[in-house]
Every structure is written in C-alpha cells, then in structure tokens.
Write a protein that holds these residues in place. Structure first.
Motif, short mmCIF file in Angstrom:
data_model
loop_
_atom_site.label_atom_id
_atom_site.label_comp_id
_atom_site.label_asym_id
_atom_site.label_seq_id
_atom_site.Cartn_x
_atom_site.Cartn_y
_atom_site.Cartn_z
N GLU A 506 0.84 -1.20 0.00
CA GLU A 506 0.00 0.00 0.00
C GLU A 506 0.88 1.26 0.00
OE1 GLU A 506 -3.49 2.35 0.37
OE2 GLU A 506 -3.20 0.27 -0.25
N GLU A 507 1.94 1.23 0.85
CA GLU A 507 2.82 2.40 0.95
C GLU A 507 3.56 2.65 -0.36
OE1 GLU A 507 5.37 2.54 4.40
OE2 GLU A 507 3.64 2.22 5.71
N LEU A 508 3.99 1.57 -0.99
CA LEU A 508 4.72 1.71 -2.26
C LEU A 508 3.78 2.31 -3.32
CD1 LEU A 508 7.10 1.24 -4.17
CD2 LEU A 508 6.29 -1.08 -4.54
N ARG A 509 2.55 1.80 -3.33
CA ARG A 509 1.58 2.30 -4.31
C ARG A 509 1.32 3.79 -4.09
NH1 ARG A 509 -3.57 2.35 -3.68
NH2 ARG A 509 -5.03 2.47 -5.41
N ASN A 510 1.15 4.15 -2.81
CA ASN A 510 0.93 5.56 -2.47
C ASN A 510 2.10 6.43 -2.92
OD1 ASN A 510 -1.58 5.65 -1.36
ND2 ASN A 510 -0.88 5.26 0.74
N ALA A 511 3.31 5.94 -2.65
CA ALA A 511 4.51 6.72 -2.97
C ALA A 511 4.61 6.93 -4.48
CB ALA A 511 5.75 6.01 -2.44
N LYS A 512 4.29 5.86 -5.25
CA LYS A 512 4.38 5.97 -6.71
C LYS A 512 3.31 6.93 -7.24
CE LYS A 512 4.98 1.92 -8.89
NZ LYS A 512 4.91 0.47 -9.09
N LEU A 513 2.09 6.81 -6.69
CA LEU A 513 1.01 7.71 -7.13
C LEU A 513 1.37 9.16 -6.79
CD1 LEU A 513 -1.84 8.36 -8.14
CD2 LEU A 513 -2.72 7.80 -5.89
N ASN A 514 1.87 9.36 -5.55
CA ASN A 514 2.28 10.71 -5.12
C ASN A 514 3.22 11.34 -6.12
OD1 ASN A 514 0.91 10.88 -2.75
ND2 ASN A 514 2.69 11.30 -1.49
N VAL A 515 4.28 10.60 -6.44
CA VAL A 515 5.33 11.22 -7.26
C VAL A 515 4.83 11.46 -8.68
CG1 VAL A 515 6.55 9.16 -8.08
CG2 VAL A 515 7.82 11.23 -7.62
#
Length: 1289
Positions: A506-515
C-alpha cells in the motif's frame, strides 16, 4: 555532559528530535479550557479540559528548542476528551507542523488513544460536574440534547466533538447517557507524539501504532518501551538523500526513503487521498487559488484530512513555496486568527452537525472555502483560470485511473490504513513468560553486531524464507521452547508480492502515485517558465548592496516576459508574477549568484536545463499547446528501486542500562518512562560522529564568511526584511496567548497592510507613468491593459482585507460594501432631515447654474454608490465593492471617498474593534495618502470593464455669443461616438443648447457630429465648442469647433465632425464652475493648432519649418500608436483629425502660399483647388491628353476622381474643410496619398491658385513630404464610422 553534546550534536541528522506524551495531569485535576470556548450547556463529558505535556524526551535539542505550549496545543487541539465504556474509543492518528520564524518547519505525528482514569479525585470531580449539569438542565439526561447546536464561532471548535465517535449518540442508552462513578468506567484521551525534522508520515504512524499495541497487548513487549524510544530518538538516522532506511518498531520493521538530489523533495502525505476527497476539478481550482495567494480555509471534522489536504496542496506548488500564514490545524484558542488581513492557508475543525451557513467568517471577499467532508469548494469571484485546464485535468485523471481511483470527488469512509488495525500476534513465547528479559538479552548477545545483518546472512535468510527447512526448524524450536520468530521478523513478513506485506504494498503504491501526480504539476511549471532566467534582472554587484536596495530594485522584466507568452496564458501569468511566492522564487535565483542554491530552485533549474537539452528551445514551449509529462515512469521506478533494495538498516532496539523494577508492564496503561536513560544518546554513533565533523566544518566556514561579509545577524535581519511583505508572520505564536502578544500580532498585521499599500500604489504609478518613464530609464515597459487590470484587482483585494481586519459584526461577504451601506443609511437619514428644514431656501441655490456651461458634478460617496446599485449586471456585494473602487479610482476620488467614509468616527467605532487597521489613526492617514498618489494618473478602469451598462450623458453646446445669435431657428442635432460605439442622432430642443440622454457605455469619447437642418430665418450658428460629460464617471470631453454652421457662411457646412479631448477638471470644480473655462496649460500658440479658416486663425501663418515639424510629429504619433500593445492604443481619430493631427498639418502645408482671400469675392478653400484639379483631369482625360501617361498614373488619376466625386455626392452636409479632411483620411487608409500628391502638383491649376513661393510648388519639399507619408504604409489604418458615414466607394 559529553553525552548530551553528542546527542544534540547529531540532532540535524536524527530521524526524530522528540518523543512526547500528552494527557491529563492528575496533580492539577480537571481544568476547563477557557480559550477553547467553554460551553456549560453541554454535558461535562463533552466539554473541553486542559491537557498537559506529561513528558518529553530529550529535555531540549539545540536547533529545535522544545515549544511546550505549541506542542500541547497541536497534539490535543481540542484539549482532553472523556469517554465511558459505552462510547467508541478507537485510537486516532493526526499530524501537525510548526513553522518557525525563518520559515523552516518541524513536523509532529500524534497517536491518540483512551486510557482508563484511575484517579478517584478526577472521577468524583466528573461525577459532581455531571450532577450540577443535570440539576441545571433536567432534560439533558436524554441523549439527543447532549450535542448542543450552538452557532457561535467559539463553540464551533470548542469541546471535543463527535468526530471521534460517530456512533456515540446511537450507542448510548438513556440509562447510560451520563456518567455515574459507581456504575461507569471513565476513560480520558492520551497522545503519543514524535517530532521530526522531515515529514516521514507513514513511518511515524507505524512506529506510534506499534508502541500503542505494545501497551494494549495481553503480554509485555519484547523489550522495555524505553529501548524503542531511545532507538528512534538516538540510533535511527535520517536516510541520506536518494537512499532508503530500515529501522525497527516494537513488532515489525519500518522502511522509509528520501528522494535524491535531482528528484522532487520529500512529501509523504497521500496525495491520492486529497484527490479522492475533493475530485480533480476542485483540486485544480484550489491549487489555482493557492498560486494566486488568496485566503484559503480548509474545513473538516478530521484533523488528519486537514493536514493531508494542506500539505498536499503546498507540495504541488513546486518550485514555488507558500509565503504567508500557514496553519493546517487551527487550535480552538486561535480562532481570532481568521481575522488576519493577509493571505493564509488554514484548517478549521468542524463540529459534527454544524451547518456551514452558521459559520461566521470575518472576511469572504477573497476566500476559497474548502469543505473537505462534503467534497465541495466555494470560490472567490472572478479570478483567471489555470492555463490549459481541461487538458491538465484530463492528464491527472488518467494517472488516478491507472491506480484505480476515481477523478470525481467523494471520499471513502475515514479509516486507518492497515498498519493500525492489523492484529499480528505478539511474537513473544508465552511458555516461559519469566524468561522474557533473559531471552531478549541472549538474543542480543548472540548477535554481536546488535542486530544488523550483513549482506550474506540476509541473502541466506531470504533463501530460507520460502523453504521447508525453515518450517521444520520452527516446529523443532516450538517443541524445545527456543524462539526463532525473531529471525522471521528481521527479514520482514513475506506476505505480499516480492516478500512485501500488504501494508508495504500500500505504501509503495501511495509513494508511486504521489510522485506521478506531482510530476504532472511540476511539468506544467517547467513548460510555462522554461525561459524565466532570460528575464531575471541581475543588477547588484554583491549580496550586501542587493539586500540594501532590495525594495527599490526591479528583479524581473515582467513586461518582456508576458509579451513572450502565449495569449491564453496571459490572464493567469500576469496575476501570478505579482505574487509573493514568485517574488521570493526570483529573489532566491538572484541570491544563488552569491550563496548556495535553494534546494527547490536547484531541482527546477536542473529540469529546465534537461528540457533544453532535448528541445533546444523548440517553438512548442512558446505555443499554448499542452505538453504532457514525459517522466512519469522513471519517477515511479526510482522510488520502487529504493523500497525494493534497502540501502541502510539502523541499529536494533536493545536493552538499556536501566534501574531494575521500574517501568513495570500494566496492560492498557502507558508506563512512566525512565527519563535518565532517554535524556542522552549514545556517544559512539558512527553517524553522529559524521555529523559532528560536518558541523565543525560548517562552523569554520560560517566564521570565515562572518569575517568576510557583514555580521551574520545583520545579514539575517536584512534577509528577513528583503523578503518584504507576507512573511513577517508565517504562523501565529502558539506558545504565548497573552493579550500583549495578540496585540503585537495585530500590530504586525497593521504594519504589513500599510507596507503592502505603499508597494502596490507605487507599482501602479510606475506601471502607469508609462513610456516616458521607461525611456528615461525608470521602471519597466508597460504591457497591455491586462497588467493594469491585475494591479487594480489586487488593490481591490487589499482594500477588502483592510476593511475586514478587526470587524465587530460581519454582514455580507464584502466588509467594505457593508461599511458603505451603513454609511449610506446614516447619510440618507441626515439628508432627509436637512431637506425638511431647508425647503424654504430651495430656489435660490440654482441661480449660479443657470448660465450656459456644464453644471458641476458634486463628488459624493452616496451618489457613486447609487450608480453602482442601479447596475443590474452586478449581482454580489463583492462585485459592487469592486465596481465602486474602480469608479472612485477613475474619478480620482478614491482617497477622498474613503476619507469621507472614515470621517464618521462613531460608525467606525461601532463596526470595528480597537486594534483594527481602520482605527489606527496614523497608519490610516498614511494609507489614504498613498491612495491619494494614484490621482496623478488617469485610469479608465470602470469605463473599460463595464462595457454593457447604460450610462447617462450630458451634452452642452456653447455658442460664441459676441459674434452670433445664441438662438437659432433651425433644429440642431448631435451624435456622440466613442471607442465602443455611438449614441445615434439625438435631436436637441431648439434654443435649449443642453440635453441629457442614456445610452450603452460608449467608452472613451472620440468624436461628436453636430449639425442642423438649416430651417427658418436665423439658420446660421457660430459654435465655440461642445462639452459632453459621462454623468457616472464625471469624465468631461471638450470638442472644439470655433466655426459657423450654415449655408453661405464659412465653408457652407451644415454638419461638422468635432474631435474631442478629455478636459482636465479645474481645481475649483466644487465651486460650480465645472469645466467651462479651458485649462490654463493649453495656450493656443503651443499645443492647440488653430484651423486656418476658423475665426481666430485668419491672421495665423506658420513658417515652412513649423509646418514640416507639425507633419513630422503627426506621422510620428501615428507610428507610435501602432507600436503600442493593441489594448492601449487609444483613439486613432484624434491622431488623424485632432488639434495636432495629420489632417491639420497637411491643411497647413496646402494653405502655404494659397491665394485664398479675394477682394469682393468669396473665400476660396483648399477643397476648391482639389475640385478644380479633378475637373481639369477629367476633361483632359476626355480629350485624350492623359492617354500617354504611364498606366499606374492613369489609374491613380481615376482613383482620385472617384474619391472626390464620392465625397461630393455624399448625403451629408459637411463643408469644404470637412471634405478635405475626409479625402486625407481615406487616402491615408487606402495608401493613396503619396500617389495623389504628384498629380495635384503637376496640374496646371496650381499656378493660378498658388504663389510661386508656395510649399506645394517646391519639388524638394513635396518629395520630402512624400517620403514622410510613405512610412504610414506599414500600418493598417482604420477609420471611425462617424468619419466615413455616407461615403460610397
């Protein structure tokens, strides 16, 4: 001592600076929180009580001093909240930030949970309060009334609200609606908080929730809690840029990563959530308002949502930074801060069930209100849209859809991410609970490197993870009672793909979406400002002189920059480059010559260089075509790689040298930690030594620069001043709320407003002083009316903010208009009383106005208000206030009107609190003085904006009485034309000579057609001039005539086209003499050209040098006209036919040596010569004389004849001079003048009608004239309809 130094020495490089515990202080008991607004109607369980910082470790950090009041207020913005066993007691997470004086930020992450109250004093105090409450409000035992719906602003954020317990009212039975100490268990909120230098939100959230789990779990944690706190404070470093770091919580490892030097800076708040809460469309609008530095108020029940949206919006501003007040969570005690008359970005917590309409905000004229929970926003009136908005929204929507999120606003229910709800079994062998400490110790002894696994072992571990051997080993271990789970924990739980847990996925997905979302925004700015460096003005030789003269300097060539941008971008860009954030960005750019580049600027410049490398300044950058972001994939890959391959692992938590028996585990209660082991860090940390040497190096460098440059404190002060306006207050002082501090804050606002007013008026003057100033080397060239409009809009915004500072009572959205309405009501009442008492004196007062001339227009605030109120086009108070400001500015009465408004002190006192700007006498005087300076320039900001409104005009015809009868028997008529249209023919009542008429806004007036029908005996009329006044703006135009109208007199004209100029108002306008006398400056010999055939022009004979100069200047003015931006050109008619226009200059040329006055004969006019020449050409053509002439000349001859005949056969009764004027205008328009001149010169008629010495018979002079007129061929001359009416070519 050395330990302390080591601990604080490493602080800049530590992951966390403080661990804080807030809650109830059992010593002081229950203290109501007055600041949060006490509400005694509420049940005691719902009231607000003061919380305290119970403990914080370490005591202090040198570069981030602990601000106890601020941290307490932000950890528990609503103070303590109480619950009983019947209420929901779910733990909550929120974050906050503190902005320091210099603009740097510290982040706080807070985990709030409920702990049973064990103190009998507090339980009995609550019981007493409850009984008192019941006695006063007998009905309150029923649950429904327990949530009081008070609409006052204080109660709005006062006591604890139901946001924490959505189900509270439903789950309370009537029986357990209150609190009974004998029957109920009382719980109170407690907060655990980590304070960090960088926003590692996910990592802190996981660490704190694991700490809470350790307290609530059935069995104690593997190590005492002190070990984990000590570890996160002193042994976990900040990950270096571009690297990832793994450290250990109580149960699971936690990973965080930091972007590299070329990437967008760290932003850990989930942007995806911001987009889902608001929707793409709303978010782009909010982003736009933030860029234009409006006041932004976020509104939600949930603190974390406020923080997520605020941080989300500000991170999207890259490479710019918000420069004004920034308080994502506004504590209840600081509600008066919404009064701030500056741009701000604040978050206000809403109370469940509170209606938005009940929320009274001090100012709304420039407010963007964001209702997060209802997914909607309220926008300020008219502001420019973000460039390429539809394509931009499309691209963002595609990114969101790729991650399965809807681009339409509508939030998922508030729920914690899996990290807080997972119930992983606690990994402690329960078979021998007594061996817990020894086991942990043995594990640490076995691992000599304190739990840091080397690369090889990790590889082996990963190999074993999915292996049957490991399972057999575990089974064996279970039978023998030896723990092997620790091994599994170190490796991370192999649940998700690639050995990652669901949480990590979930955190990785969030980080990728954020960037990826941030890259789309960043790429817009890279495109829009690709060339910004070319327009930065580097004028200072060194930093010191730049800082000293910062305010006087122009740092950015705005005009040239805007002229280089695509047309659709201009409305937005012209506003944006006036903001504080853009000014600071340019300041940083200039300072980067002498200092290290500011990080955001470094990244941005790097991107522009890269784009240039690929593009080589492709024209695409200047076109308004939308360019999509091209680096979405790589940006997401960089993050994924860092999270897949961990670069650093921090030291494991380990046993500390603690006193035995303290910190005993008691389930459900957070223990009192041993402060002696937490106040200092380890002395021999590899990275603390690393930072200490770096610090020493920095200190040495600082000392050197101090010797070299100015004293550092002074420099810092300079820097603060140089940052000018909005920055003097980034965040209210949270720690001290004494009246003195609040007063000082307000004083800062007052000073800031005055300074802003000075800067804005100065900027408007420089902008308006225009070309001459630029040619003399002052300021910058003017760009389109767009920029002027931007500056006036920002002045309107400033006045609204000044008028809403310190308001007692809020009425309507515009504070200024509300004040004006109060004033109007009072004045009209007074007027009525005076009218009743002065009925007898009525008739006498009108005598002075009965003479011919323009009656004066009284300057009146009320009159201008009535004009605005009668405009049906404006629907809102904010719109009316803006229109009134524009009108007053155009009439040069803004300062006078506002002075008049504020002169009613009783009204000002009634409406404003003592500290309000409008009640600071000295500042108010200076403010009015700055506004007065705007009277030195002419604005048409009302006329040019409200183009469709109906305007009353007054026209007065002034005859020359000495030489003619003022009366005439004929029927006169008038037609007024302006830049926006004409009034049509209006009949004037005979012998009245004055009329008023209403018609749609004509813009700036250019010509008046005046004529009569030649009926009756006294049909001749000698007119001096016509005056026309716009009765709303007071602009009076004078149309000089000085000629007869009538058959058989002068040139036989029954209709004249008069060219107007704006008449300067006289100083004694108020005394009723209006604009009757021409202004002193206009002495006839200089600026005003006298018509050769007019009454006064008979004896006036200019020399040939004067004639040449007049022609040169007239042509020059026309060339200058076309070199101006289109919106600023003004009237071409004046340049062609005005007092110093081209027609007049050519008339002088043709009159030189002309035999006009004959004895006993009629006066001969130049038009007579033209007609005779044409008649000669036509007869010569019929006789065949002109067949031999070259073809083009023959054609030219045909044209001249056709044009003259068309003018003569026109139905209009214009005289001979009028016909000559028309010929010159048509010839200039159709580029035929220079071809006609040789024909006229070579015509034999010339010898009869001109003397030998005439300019027209001097070949050199004629050729020079042709060369000058040739330059007009480059321009598209268009003629006003009033000039060429009735001409059929």
């Amino acid at each position: 001592m050395s330990g302390t130094n080591a601990a604080s020495g490493a602080a800049p490089c530590r992951f966390a600076h403080y661990f804080v515990i807030c809650g109830i202080d059992t010593e002081t008991g229950l203290e109501p929180d007055e600041l949060a607004g006490e509400n005694f109607e509420q049940s005691p369980l719902k009231r607000t009580f003061k919380s305290k910082v119970l403990a914080h470790y370490p005591e202090n950090v040198e570069w981030n001093p602990f601000d106890q009041d601020a941290v307490n207020m932000l950890c528990m913005p609503k103070g303590l909240s109480f619950r009983t066993q019947a209420d929901s007691r779910e733990p909550q997470f929120h974050s906050f930030l503190i902005t320091r004086e210099d603009g740097s930020r510290t982040y706080g992450f807070v985990h709030t949970f409920y702990e049973e109250v064990t103190s009998p004093q507090i339980c009995s105090a609550m019981q007493t309060l409850y009984q008192m409450h019941q006695a006063e409000n007998p009905s309150s035992a029923t649950p429904s009334s327990s949530s009081s719906s008070s609409s006052s602003m204080d109660s709005l954020a006062s006591s604890l609200d139901e946001a924490d317990s959505p189900s509270s009212s439903s789950c309370r039975s009537a029986a357990c609606g209150g609190y009974d100490a004998s029957r109920d268990t009382l719980y109170v909120s407690k907060a655990l908080c980590l304070i960090t230098p960088m926003p590692f939100m996910h990592a802190c959230r996981r660490f704190l929730s694991q700490m809470h789990r350790a307290v609530t779990a059935a069995s104690p944690p593997p190590l005492p809690l002190e070990s984990y706190v000590h570890n996160v404070l002193y042994e976990v470093p900040l990950p270096p840029p571009g690297r990832s770091l793994k450290f250990h919580g109580v149960y699971e490892p936690i990973v965080c990563q930091r972007p590299g030097p070329g990437e967008l800076p760290l932003a850990d708040f989930p942007l995806g959530q911001t987009f889902t809460l608001l929707g793409v469309e709303n978010l782009v609008q909010l982003f736009n308002c933030t860029l234009l530095e409006m006041q932004i108020l976020l509104y939600s029940q949930d603190y974390q949502r406020l923080m997520t949206v605020a941080e989300g919006i500000t991170t999207l501003l890259f490479p710019f930074q918000w420069q004004h007040v920034y308080v994502p969570i506004l504590p209840a005690s600081l509600l008066h801060f919404l009064d701030a008359p500056v741009p701000y970005l604040m978050g206000l917590q809403s109370k469940e069930g509170t209606d938005r309409s009940k929320l009274e905000l001090p100012q709304e004229a420039n407010l963007c209100f964001v209702d997060i929970d209802n997914h909607c926003i309220e926008l300020p009136e008219d502001f420019p849209q973000f460039p390429n908005k539809p394509e931009f929204i499309q691209e963002l929507s595609e990114v969101l859809l790729r991650y399965g999120l809807s681009p339409v606003g509508g939030a998922p229910p508030i729920s914690d991410p899996p990290s807080t709800t997972t119930t992983t079994p606690v990994s402690v062998s329960t078979r021998h609970p007594g061996l817990k400490g020894q086991q942990a110790l043995r594990e640490l002894e076995d691992d000599g490197r304190n739990g840091n696994l080397g690369g090889e072992q990790l590889a082996v571990l990963e190999l074993l993870q999915g292996n049957t051997t490991l399972e057999r080993l575990q089974a064996l271990a279970k039978r023998t009672g030896v723990r092997v789970e620790a091994l599994k924990r170190v490796g991370g739980e192999g649940e998700g793909q690639g050995g990652r847990t669901a949480v990590e996925e979930e955190e990785l997905r969030n980080a990728k979406l954020n960037v990826q979302l941030r890259e789309v925004f960043a790429s817009r700015f890279t495109t829009m400002f690709a060339d910004y460096e070319a327009f930065v003005i580097q004028s200072a030789p060194d930093l010191e002189s730049w800082l000293t003269n910062r305010e006087q300097m122009h740092n950015f060539d705005k005009a040239s920059f805007l002229s280089d941008q695509p047309e659709p971008y201009l409305p937005f860009l012209s506003h944006f480059i006036e903001t504080q954030m853009f000014a600071t960005f340019i300041d940083n750019k200039i300072m980067s010559q002498w200092e290290e580049k500011e990080p955001l600027l470094r990244v941005f410049d790097g991107r522009i260089d890269k784009a240039r490398l690929y593009n080589v300044r492709a024209p695409s950058l200047r076109s308004s075509n939308y360019q999509r972001c091209t680096i979405l994939k790589e940006s997401a890959q960089a993050i994924e790689q860092r999270l897949m391959k961990i670069d650093h692992t921090a030291i494991h938590p380990h046993l500390l040298d603690m006193k035995i028996g303290q910190g005993k585990y008691e389930q459900g209660f957070f223990p009192k930690l041993q402060s002696d082991v937490l106040s200092v860090g380890p002395i021999n940390n590899k990275w603390s030594n690393r930072t200490a040497t770096a610090q020493r190096r920095k200190d040495r460098h600082r000392q050197q620069t101090e010797h070299l440059t100015l004293d550092n404190d002074l420099k810092e002060k300079h820097m603060q001043d140089a940052r000018s306006l909005g920055k003097n207050l980034r965040q209210p002082k949270l720690s001290d709320l004494s009246p003195a501090v609040i007063a000082q804050t307000n004083w800062k606002f007052v000073e800031g407003l005055l300074k802003e007013c000075r800067m804005k008026t100065k900027r408007m003057l420089v902008e308006k002083m225009g070309r001459e100033a630029v040619e003399l080397g002052h300021g910058e060239a003017n760009i389109t009316g767009l920029e002027e409009n931007t500056l006036i809009a920002s002045l309107c915004d400033l006045l609204e903010r000044i008028w809403s500072h310190g308001l007692q009572v809020k009425q309507g959205k515009s504070a200024l208009w509300s004040h004006l309405l109060h004033y109007q009501a009072r004045e009209e009442k007074l007027e009525q009383q005076q009218a009743e008492s002065l009925v007898s004196n009525g008739p006498e007062r009108r005598k002075s106005e009965s003479s011919i001339g323009m009656p004066s227009l009284r300057a009146s605030v009320i009159q201008d208000m009535r004009h605005i109120q009668s405009m049906g086009e404006i629907k809102t108070d904010v719109g009316r206030a803006r229109a009134w400001i524009r009108l007053s500015l155009e009439k040069k009465l803004l300062s006078q009107h506002l002075k008049q408004l504020l002169s009613r002190q009783a009204l000002t006192k009634k409406l404003y609190k003592r500290y309000a700007f409008l009640r600071c006498e000295e500042e108010k005087e200076q403010f009015l003085f700055h506004l007065l300076s705007l009277n030195t320039v002419d604005y048409f900001c009302f006329t040019s904006v409200f183009t469709t409104i109906m305007i009353p005009y007054r026209a007065v015809i002034i005859p020359i009485k000495k030489l003619s009868n003022a009366m005439t028997t004929s029927n006169p008529w008038v037609c007024v034309s302006g830049e926006l249209g004409d009034s049509g023919v209006r009949q004037i009542t005979k012998n009245i000579l004055e009329m008023t008429f209403d018609c749609q806004n004509l813009g700036k007036l250019t010509t008046v057609q005046l004529g009569h029908d030649n009926s009756g005996l006294l049909a001749k009329w000698l007119v001096d001039c016509v005056m026309v006044r716009n009765e709303i703006t007071g602009h009076t135009y004078k149309f000089p005539c000085g000629r007869w109208l009538g058959k058989g007199v002068d040139d036989g004209s029954l209709e004249r086209i008069l060219i107007g100029e704006l008449a300067l108002p006289n100083a004694d306008e108020d005394c009723g003499r209006g604009c009757r006398t021409p202004d002193m400056e206009h002495s006839p010999g200089q600026t005003r050209r006298i018509s050769i055939t007019s009454m006064g022009g008979r004896g006036y004979k200019p020399t040939s040098a004067q004639i040449q100069e007049a022609i040169g200047e007239a042509v020059n003015s026309i060339c200058k006209h076309f070199h101006k931006p289109e919106k600023e050109r003004g009237s071409l008619t004046i340049l062609l036919c005005g007092e110093v226009g081209l027609v007049g200059a050519l008339e002088q040329f043709f009159h030189n040596g002309f035999k006009s006055a004959r004895l006993f004969q009629k006066t001969v006019f130049v038009w007579d010569f033209v007609e005779k020449a044409v008649a000669y050409m036509e007869s010569a053509d019929q006789m065949g004389d002109m067949q031999e002439t070259a073809e083009p000349l023959g054609l030219t001859c045909v044209y001249l004849c056709r044009y003259v005949s068309a003018i003569n056969s026109s139905p209009r009764n214009i005289g001979k001079d009028g016909k000559f004027q028309l010929l010159v205008c048509l010839g200039a328009r159709d580029r035929l003048l220079i071809q006609w001149l040789p024909l006229l010169v070579e015509c034999p008629v010339i010898q009869r009608m001109y003397e030998e010495s005439a300019l027209l018979r001097d070949r050199t002079m004629v050729n020079a004239l042709i060369a000058v007129l040739q330059t007009l061929h480059d321009f598209p001359i268009t003629l006003e309809a009033s000039l060429i009416k009735g001409i059929d070519l």
